[in-house]
Design an enzyme around this catalytic site. Sequence first.
Site: not given
Length: 158
Positions: A38-40, A137
């Site tokens: 889920g972290n970009d 992020s």
Amino acid sequence: MIKRGFPAVLDENTEILILGSLPSDESIRKQQYYGNPGNDFWRLVGHAIGENLQDMAYEKKLKTLKHNRIGLWDVFKAGSREGSQDSKIGDEEINDFSGLKEMVPKLRLICFNGRKAGEYEPLLRGMGYETKVLPSSSGANRRFSKNRESEWEAVFRH
């Protein structure tokens, strides 16, 4: 619960160092920087350097970062936190940055991934580094930052 960070990913050719706060529970479980899907982070950096990092195996991601003279580390060596939110970090123990100039002589820019890590920007700026605080992020930050991608991209065009 006490959580511990990972060793720095950098070498003598690193020019840009990205500092997070402390690995998420998912990252700790996987033993990978930015291991939460889920972290970009991998998408943002990959877009900025023209690489599809998010589809690479973890070791190849790190090798690609090093090839692009990008290092990773966290501000905190350890801290107490229930869950993964930066706002819940307490009892922080910061990493020892005093030897960076000797270890990483080409380091020219230190970026902080998000507000919590960015609280330590004055410390590193005071050591003589150029610094920049970037929007987090984290997937939780996606809707709060319209210019997030362009801010991350600008770092690598620097």
